[in-house]
Design a protein around this motif. Sequence first.
Motif, PDB file in Angstrom:
ATOM      1  N   MET A  87     -23.916   8.119  -2.631  1.00  0.00           N
ATOM      2  CA  MET A  87     -22.898   7.360  -3.380  1.00  0.00           C
ATOM      3  C   MET A  87     -23.228   5.879  -3.177  1.00  0.00           C
ATOM      4  N   GLY A  88     -22.942   4.994  -4.174  1.00  0.00           N
ATOM      5  CA  GLY A  88     -23.077   3.474  -3.994  1.00  0.00           C
ATOM      6  C   GLY A  88     -21.815   2.862  -3.393  1.00  0.00           C
ATOM      7  N   ARG A  89     -21.991   1.698  -3.098  1.00  0.00           N
ATOM      8  CA  ARG A  89     -20.775   1.015  -2.622  1.00  0.00           C
ATOM      9  C   ARG A  89     -20.124   0.275  -3.742  1.00  0.00           C
ATOM     10  N   VAL A  90     -18.604   0.591  -3.566  1.00  0.00           N
ATOM     11  CA  VAL A  90     -17.752  -0.054  -4.462  1.00  0.00           C
ATOM     12  C   VAL A  90     -17.860  -1.226  -4.553  1.00  0.00           C
ATOM     13  N   SER A  91     -17.295  -2.177  -5.714  1.00  0.00           N
ATOM     14  CA  SER A  91     -17.184  -3.514  -5.821  1.00  0.00           C
ATOM     15  C   SER A  91     -15.940  -4.053  -5.313  1.00  0.00           C
ATOM     16  N   GLN A  92     -15.984  -5.333  -4.845  1.00  0.00           N
ATOM     17  CA  GLN A  92     -14.738  -5.925  -4.361  1.00  0.00           C
ATOM     18  C   GLN A  92     -13.517  -5.683  -5.060  1.00  0.00           C
ATOM     19  N   ALA A  93     -13.794  -5.768  -6.318  1.00  0.00           N
ATOM     20  CA  ALA A  93     -12.523  -5.393  -7.250  1.00  0.00           C
ATOM     21  C   ALA A  93     -12.129  -3.969  -7.429  1.00  0.00           C
ATOM     22  N   GLN A  94     -13.059  -3.033  -7.121  1.00  0.00           N
ATOM     23  CA  GLN A  94     -12.588  -1.693  -7.114  1.00  0.00           C
ATOM     24  C   GLN A  94     -12.168  -1.504  -5.598  1.00  0.00           C
ATOM     25  N   ALA A  95     -12.510  -2.048  -4.527  1.00  0.00           N
ATOM     26  CA  ALA A  95     -12.110  -1.928  -3.166  1.00  0.00           C
ATOM     27  C   ALA A  95     -10.420  -2.431  -3.074  1.00  0.00           C
ATOM     28  N   GLU A  96     -10.076  -3.620  -3.858  1.00  0.00           N
ATOM     29  CA  GLU A  96      -9.056  -4.054  -4.022  1.00  0.00           C
ATOM     30  C   GLU A  96      -7.915  -3.146  -4.595  1.00  0.00           C
ATOM     31  N   GLU A  97      -8.697  -2.354  -5.638  1.00  0.00           N
ATOM     32  CA  GLU A  97      -7.659  -1.796  -6.566  1.00  0.00           C
ATOM     33  C   GLU A  97      -7.443  -0.534  -5.578  1.00  0.00           C
ATOM     34  N   ASN A  98      -8.481   0.050  -5.125  1.00  0.00           N
ATOM     35  CA  ASN A  98      -8.191   1.303  -4.026  1.00  0.00           C
ATOM     36  C   ASN A  98      -7.128   1.084  -3.092  1.00  0.00           C
ATOM     37  N   ARG A  99      -7.301  -0.140  -2.477  1.00  0.00           N
ATOM     38  CA  ARG A  99      -6.308  -0.534  -1.566  1.00  0.00           C
ATOM     39  C   ARG A  99      -4.616  -0.506  -2.068  1.00  0.00           C
ATOM     40  N   ARG A 100      -4.795  -1.413  -3.197  1.00  0.00           N
ATOM     41  CA  ARG A 100      -3.417  -1.268  -3.982  1.00  0.00           C
ATOM     42  C   ARG A 100      -2.955   0.325  -4.315  1.00  0.00           C
ATOM     43  N   ARG A 101      -3.889   1.198  -4.638  1.00  0.00           N
ATOM     44  CA  ARG A 101      -3.248   2.482  -4.960  1.00  0.00           C
ATOM     45  C   ARG A 101      -2.879   3.043  -3.717  1.00  0.00           C
ATOM     46  N   VAL A 102      -3.601   2.916  -2.676  1.00  0.00           N
ATOM     47  CA  VAL A 102      -3.329   3.718  -1.500  1.00  0.00           C
ATOM     48  C   VAL A 102      -1.698   2.959  -0.883  1.00  0.00           C
ATOM     49  N   VAL A 103      -1.639   1.833  -0.885  1.00  0.00           N
ATOM     50  CA  VAL A 103      -0.174   1.132  -0.591  1.00  0.00           C
ATOM     51  C   VAL A 103       0.907   1.539  -1.245  1.00  0.00           C
ATOM     52  N   GLU A 104       0.558   1.643  -2.773  1.00  0.00           N
ATOM     53  CA  GLU A 104       1.734   2.153  -3.731  1.00  0.00           C
ATOM     54  C   GLU A 104       1.986   3.666  -3.619  1.00  0.00           C
ATOM     55  N   THR A 105       0.995   4.515  -3.228  1.00  0.00           N
ATOM     56  CA  THR A 105       1.088   5.906  -3.073  1.00  0.00           C
ATOM     57  C   THR A 105       1.707   6.084  -1.627  1.00  0.00           C
ATOM     58  N   ALA A 106       1.350   5.271  -0.681  1.00  0.00           N
ATOM     59  CA  ALA A 106       2.074   5.401   0.633  1.00  0.00           C
ATOM     60  C   ALA A 106       3.534   5.096   0.536  1.00  0.00           C
ATOM     61  N   SER A 107       3.744   3.955  -0.009  1.00  0.00           N
ATOM     62  CA  SER A 107       5.195   3.616  -0.290  1.00  0.00           C
ATOM     63  C   SER A 107       6.090   4.574  -0.821  1.00  0.00           C
ATOM     64  N   ARG A 108       5.608   5.261  -1.838  1.00  0.00           N
ATOM     65  CA  ARG A 108       6.278   6.479  -2.309  1.00  0.00           C
ATOM     66  C   ARG A 108       6.384   7.726  -1.593  1.00  0.00           C
ATOM     67  N   LEU A 109       5.336   7.943  -1.007  1.00  0.00           N
ATOM     68  CA  LEU A 109       5.446   9.317  -0.268  1.00  0.00           C
ATOM     69  C   LEU A 109       6.039   9.141   1.346  1.00  0.00           C
ATOM     70  N   PHE A 110       6.089   7.911   1.821  1.00  0.00           N
ATOM     71  CA  PHE A 110       6.833   7.724   2.748  1.00  0.00           C
ATOM     72  C   PHE A 110       8.248   7.760   2.567  1.00  0.00           C
ATOM     73  N   ARG A 111       8.594   7.124   1.322  1.00  0.00           N
ATOM     74  CA  ARG A 111      10.199   7.218   0.938  1.00  0.00           C
ATOM     75  C   ARG A 111      10.339   8.551   0.700  1.00  0.00           C
ATOM     76  N   GLU A 112       9.610   9.235   0.222  1.00  0.00           N
ATOM     77  CA  GLU A 112      10.072  10.799  -0.315  1.00  0.00           C
ATOM     78  C   GLU A 112       9.928  11.619   1.077  1.00  0.00           C
ATOM     79  N   GLN A 113       8.655  11.670   1.735  1.00  0.00           N
ATOM     80  CA  GLN A 113       8.750  12.606   2.776  1.00  0.00           C
ATOM     81  C   GLN A 113       8.592  11.897   4.288  1.00  0.00           C
ATOM     82  N   GLY A 114       8.757  10.718   4.196  1.00  0.00           N
ATOM     83  CA  GLY A 114       8.666  10.106   5.568  1.00  0.00           C
ATOM     84  C   GLY A 114       7.320   9.643   6.231  1.00  0.00           C
ATOM     85  N   THR A 115       7.182   8.816   7.188  1.00  0.00           N
ATOM     86  CA  THR A 115       5.927   8.109   7.588  1.00  0.00           C
ATOM     87  C   THR A 115       4.978   9.217   8.300  1.00  0.00           C
TER      88      THR A 115
END
Length: 186
Positions: free
Chosen positions: A1-29
């Motif tokens: 698998m190739g390396r992801v672009s910087q833009a894709q890496a930023e999008e992945n990070r944003r998605r993880v933070v948003e998902t974590a924010s929701r899951l932590f509020r719903e289920q705890g840290t």
Amino acid sequence: MGRVSQAQAEENRRRVVETASRLFREQGTHVSVADLMKAAGLTHGGFYKQFASKEALIDEATAHAFEGLTQLRDAGLEQYAGQREAAQQALIDIYLSTEHRDDAADGCPAAALAADMARGAGDRDAHRVYTEGVSDFAEWLATEDQDGITRLCTMVGALVLARATKGSPLSEEILTTARAALTATS
């Protein structure tokens, strides 16, 4: 698998933070990194390319959740043309609704993360962000007649108790009673 672009890496990070924010509020840290990454649609191995540790993600996800709360308050203020008390009352009505009670993932971080913050280390960034967010929210809720801390404690306490008693008539009664108490004092 190739390396992801910087833009894709930023999008992945944003998605993880948003998902974590929701899951932590719903289920705890305590949600595992593996479960979190699966919910974000990414591989577990990618986590450590984005974050130094789970604690670093908790810090960032907590900040993200409080940013969302600030945006909600600001949007309400704009909707009510700067009439703060009208915006406060609208927010109280939304906050103490069955919809908010039933949607912890998108709900208030002050209520959802309180137990996790109480158990966590006080010197962590998440604890500082949480404390500042609670203080800012209380300040925003203040009126000429009532301090914001009292209003916030009523709201957060009612929401936590309503969630804990969901499915019983008491849950609805808690929300209704708290909403009436805050309306009577505004």
